[in-house]
Write a protein that holds these residues in place. Structure first.
Motif, PDB file in Angstrom:
ATOM      1  N   LEU A 280      60.469   3.619  36.475  1.00  0.00           N
ATOM      2  CA  LEU A 280      59.081   3.663  36.934  1.00  0.00           C
ATOM      3  C   LEU A 280      59.018   3.676  38.464  1.00  0.00           C
ATOM      4  O   LEU A 280      58.223   4.423  39.060  1.00  0.00           O
ATOM      5  N   ALA A 281      59.866   2.848  39.084  1.00  0.00           N
ATOM      6  CA  ALA A 281      59.899   2.824  40.549  1.00  0.00           C
ATOM      7  C   ALA A 281      60.325   4.176  41.112  1.00  0.00           C
ATOM      8  O   ALA A 281      59.751   4.674  42.094  1.00  0.00           O
ATOM      9  N   THR A 282      61.316   4.800  40.470  1.00  0.00           N
ATOM     10  CA  THR A 282      61.788   6.110  40.907  1.00  0.00           C
ATOM     11  C   THR A 282      60.684   7.156  40.808  1.00  0.00           C
ATOM     12  O   THR A 282      60.597   8.080  41.614  1.00  0.00           O
ATOM     13  N   CYS A 283      59.824   6.995  39.793  1.00  0.00           N
ATOM     14  CA  CYS A 283      58.702   7.921  39.589  1.00  0.00           C
ATOM     15  C   CYS A 283      57.520   7.618  40.503  1.00  0.00           C
ATOM     16  O   CYS A 283      56.483   8.299  40.423  1.00  0.00           O
ATOM     17  N   GLY A 284      57.639   6.596  41.328  1.00  0.00           N
ATOM     18  CA  GLY A 284      56.551   6.236  42.225  1.00  0.00           C
ATOM     19  C   GLY A 284      55.411   5.505  41.549  1.00  0.00           C
ATOM     20  O   GLY A 284      54.262   5.564  42.000  1.00  0.00           O
ATOM     21  N   ILE A 285      55.730   4.801  40.452  1.00  0.00           N
ATOM     22  CA  ILE A 285      54.709   4.045  39.719  1.00  0.00           C
ATOM     23  C   ILE A 285      54.925   2.560  39.993  1.00  0.00           C
ATOM     24  O   ILE A 285      55.872   1.957  39.477  1.00  0.00           O
ATOM     25  N   PRO A 286      54.084   1.939  40.796  1.00  0.00           N
ATOM     26  CA  PRO A 286      54.262   0.509  41.089  1.00  0.00           C
ATOM     27  C   PRO A 286      54.028  -0.357  39.852  1.00  0.00           C
ATOM     28  O   PRO A 286      53.134  -0.074  39.049  1.00  0.00           O
ATOM     29  N   ILE A 287      54.817  -1.403  39.703  1.00  0.00           N
ATOM     30  CA  ILE A 287      54.622  -2.384  38.632  1.00  0.00           C
ATOM     31  C   ILE A 287      53.919  -3.592  39.244  1.00  0.00           C
ATOM     32  O   ILE A 287      54.509  -4.323  40.035  1.00  0.00           O
ATOM     33  N   LEU A 288      52.671  -3.809  38.864  1.00  0.00           N
ATOM     34  CA  LEU A 288      51.878  -4.897  39.425  1.00  0.00           C
ATOM     35  C   LEU A 288      52.129  -6.217  38.697  1.00  0.00           C
ATOM     36  O   LEU A 288      51.938  -7.285  39.276  1.00  0.00           O
ATOM     37  N   HIS A 289      52.523  -6.117  37.457  1.00  0.00           N
ATOM     38  CA  HIS A 289      52.855  -7.309  36.658  1.00  0.00           C
ATOM     39  C   HIS A 289      53.680  -6.851  35.470  1.00  0.00           C
ATOM     40  O   HIS A 289      53.478  -5.756  34.936  1.00  0.00           O
ATOM     41  N   THR A 290      54.636  -7.673  35.057  1.00  0.00           N
ATOM     42  CA  THR A 290      55.398  -7.366  33.855  1.00  0.00           C
ATOM     43  C   THR A 290      55.836  -8.667  33.188  1.00  0.00           C
ATOM     44  O   THR A 290      55.967  -9.704  33.849  1.00  0.00           O
ATOM     45  N   ALA A 291      56.027  -8.616  31.876  1.00  0.00           N
ATOM     46  CA  ALA A 291      56.428  -9.801  31.119  1.00  0.00           C
ATOM     47  C   ALA A 291      57.094  -9.354  29.831  1.00  0.00           C
ATOM     48  O   ALA A 291      56.933  -8.217  29.383  1.00  0.00           O
ATOM     49  N   VAL A 292      57.846 -10.276  29.232  1.00  0.00           N
ATOM     50  CA  VAL A 292      58.460 -10.039  27.929  1.00  0.00           C
ATOM     51  C   VAL A 292      58.017 -11.162  26.991  1.00  0.00           C
ATOM     52  O   VAL A 292      58.168 -12.347  27.315  1.00  0.00           O
ATOM     53  N   PHE A 293      57.484 -10.793  25.828  1.00  0.00           N
ATOM     54  CA  PHE A 293      57.135 -11.742  24.780  1.00  0.00           C
ATOM     55  C   PHE A 293      58.171 -11.570  23.665  1.00  0.00           C
ATOM     56  O   PHE A 293      58.221 -10.517  23.022  1.00  0.00           O
ATOM     57  N   TRP A 294      58.997 -12.571  23.448  1.00  0.00           N
ATOM     58  CA  TRP A 294      60.102 -12.485  22.502  1.00  0.00           C
ATOM     59  C   TRP A 294      59.667 -12.835  21.092  1.00  0.00           C
ATOM     60  O   TRP A 294      58.928 -13.804  20.878  1.00  0.00           O
TER      61      TRP A 294
END
Length: 380
Positions: free
Chosen positions: A342-356
Motif C-alpha cells: 500500500l505504501a509503495t502504491c502511495g496509499i497512506p495507512i491512517l490506522h490499522t489493526a488485527v482482530f484474532w
C-alpha cells in the motif's frame, strides 16, 4: 463355530480410501474444489476433475471419503448472497461472561447469521470491546438489518452492536489448500475488481431453483450430475433446472461450487488445515477506498476483502479482510507485505489493526423470505 451363523461386520466403503487433506491426490483435488470452480456447472465434479487432473470417479470417491471422515464438512453450490439479501458484518459488544452463550445462541437459533467468530485484539485498538463478530443476511422485503439486530440484541443481551455493510467486494473465496506455501507479497498481476452489492429481483421459479441449488449435497447426491435429484424434487427436467441455474449465473447470483473443510477443528490425525485467522482493518484517506481495496484484494493470501465503513468505533477503518495460516507469524508477515505494498502504491495507512479469531462457526446464511417470516413470528 458350528451351530452359529457368521455375520459379516459392516465396513464403510470409504474406510480404506485416504481421507487426509495432506494425501497428495486429495490435496490436488482440494486445491481445485475449495474455491476454483466459479459459477454454475452442470457437471461440477467433471470441472474439478479437469482442473485437478484426477479422474471423475476418483474425485467423487475422495470427496466422499473426506466427508465421511469429517475433514470435509460440506459440498455445495454457493450464492452471491449480496445480490439476494441485505447483508453486513456485525460487531457485538457483550459482557465477557455472556460471550459463549451468545455465540451458541446465534449459531443454533438464527439461520440468517452465517459466520460466528469470537475475536480479540490489543486493548488499545479502537473497538477492542467488540469481541463477537458475525455475518448477517436479511432477505429483501423482509425487514432491515437494524430491526433484525435489535431482536438479536435482546436475545443475547448485548450492550451494543455495529453494522458494517459492504460497499464493495474485492476478494471472496477460501481455498486454504491452494494458499499453503504462499510467500508474503504474492499477488495477482492486476488489482482486484470490485463487485457491487446491488440486489436483484427473481421470479418464483428462479427462487425455487435458487433455494434448491444452495443446499449442501448429501453423499448419495455426489454423482456426476448432482442436479438431477434436485430437479425431480421440483417436478422439473434436469435440463430446465440447469437452464434456470445458468440464467441465475448470468445475473451474477451464483458463486462457486465449493468444498468446505473443517479448517480449524480436525478429525484427521495430521492436524488442522489452518489454525490462525486475522481480521485486518485498514483506514485510508477518504476517496482512496476502492484503490486500497483493489490492492489489498489482489494479495492471494486474503480469503475475504471488503470495503466497509467502520466509523469512529473502529478507527474509521474502511478496508477489512481475513487471512488464515497455520502460524501466527506467517499471518502477520502477510499483513506486513500488504502494508508495504500500500505504501509503495502511495496509499497512506491512517490506522490499522488485527482482530484474532479465537472460536468460530461457519455456516451459510439462509436467504429464503418464507423462512424469514416464520423466524420473525417466533421472536417478535
Amino acid at each position: 463355530m458350528a451351530g452359529q451363523e457368521f455375520v459379516q461386520p459392516f465396513l464403510s466403503t470409504t474406510m480404506s480410501i485416504p481421507n487426509s487433506p495432506n494425501d497428495p491426490i486429495n490435496t490436488t483435488i482440494l486445491m481445485a474444489a475449495e474455491d476454483r470452480i466459479q459459477g454454475f456447472h452442470r457437471l461440477p465434479f467433471h470441472s474439478i476433475s479437469e482442473m485437478s487432473k484426477q479422474p471423475v470417479p476418483i474425485v467423487i470417491e475422495r470427496l466422499k471419503a473426506m466427508m465421511e471422515a469429517g475433514v470435509v464438512r460440506r459440498v455445495r453450490q454457493t450464492l452471491l448472497a449480496t445480490k439476494l439479501a441485505h447483508g453486513a458484518l456485525v460487531a457485538w459488544h457483550l459482557p465477557e461472561d455472556k460471550l459463549e452463550t451468545a455465540f451458541d445462541w446465534l449459531k443454533s437459533q438464527d439461520p440468517f447469521t452465517g459466520h460466528v467468530v469470537l475475536r480479540n485484539t490489543s486493548a488499545t485498538n479502537p473497538g477492542a470491546e467488540y469481541r463477537l463478530w458475525t455475518t448477517l443476511k436479511v432477505p429483501v422485503g423482509c425487514g432491515t438489518l437494524n430491526s433484525h439486530c435489535d431482536i438479536l440484541k435482546k436475545q443475547i443481551q448485548a450492550h451494543d452492536y455495529v453494522l458494517l455493510p459492504a460497499q464493495g467486494v474485492f476478494s471472496l473465496g477460501v481455498g486454504h489448500m491452494r494458499r499453503r506455501g504462499l510467500k508474503p507479497g504474492d499477488k495477482t498481476p492486476h488489482p482486484a475488481r470490485m463487485e457491487s452489492t446491488k440486489t436483484v429481483e427473481l421470479s418464483d421459479k428462479e427462487w425455487a431453483v435458487l433455494l434448491s441449488i444452495k443446499e449442501q449435497l448429501k453423499p448419495e447426491e455426489m454423482v456426476e450430475c448432482p442436479w438431477a435429484n434436485r430437479a425431480a424434487q421440483l417436478n422439473m427436467s434436469t435440463n430446465e433446472y440447469c437452464q434456470i441455474a445458468e440464467m441465475l449465473d448470468k445475473k451474477r447470483i451464483i458463486g462457486r461450487f465449493a468444498t468446505f473443510l473443517e479448517h480449524v477443528r480436525t478429525k484427521a490425525s495430521d492436524g488442522p488445515v489452518t489454525k490462525f485467522n486475522g481480521l485486518f482493518h485498514w483506514a485510508v484517506p477518504q476517496g482512496m477506498e476502492e484503490q486500497a481495496g483493489a490492492e489489498c484484494g489482489r494479495h492471494i493470501c486474503m480469503t475475504h476483502c471488503y470495503w466497509r465503513r467502520g466509523g469512529e468505533k473502529f478507527g474509521n477503518a474502511q478496508i477489512m479482510g481475513v487471512v488464515h495460516g497455520l502460524e501466527k507469524d506467517a499471518v502477520l508477515a502477510h499483513k506486513a507485505a500488504i502494508d508495504s505494498h500500500l505504501a509503495t502504491c502511495g496509499i497512506p495507512i491512517l490506522h490499522t489493526a488485527v482482530f484474532w479469531g479465537e472460536r468460530s462457526e461457519i455456516k451459510p446464511s439462509e436467504i429464503s423470505p418464507e423462512i424469514y417470516q416464520t423466524w420473525l413470528r417466533k421472536y417478535l
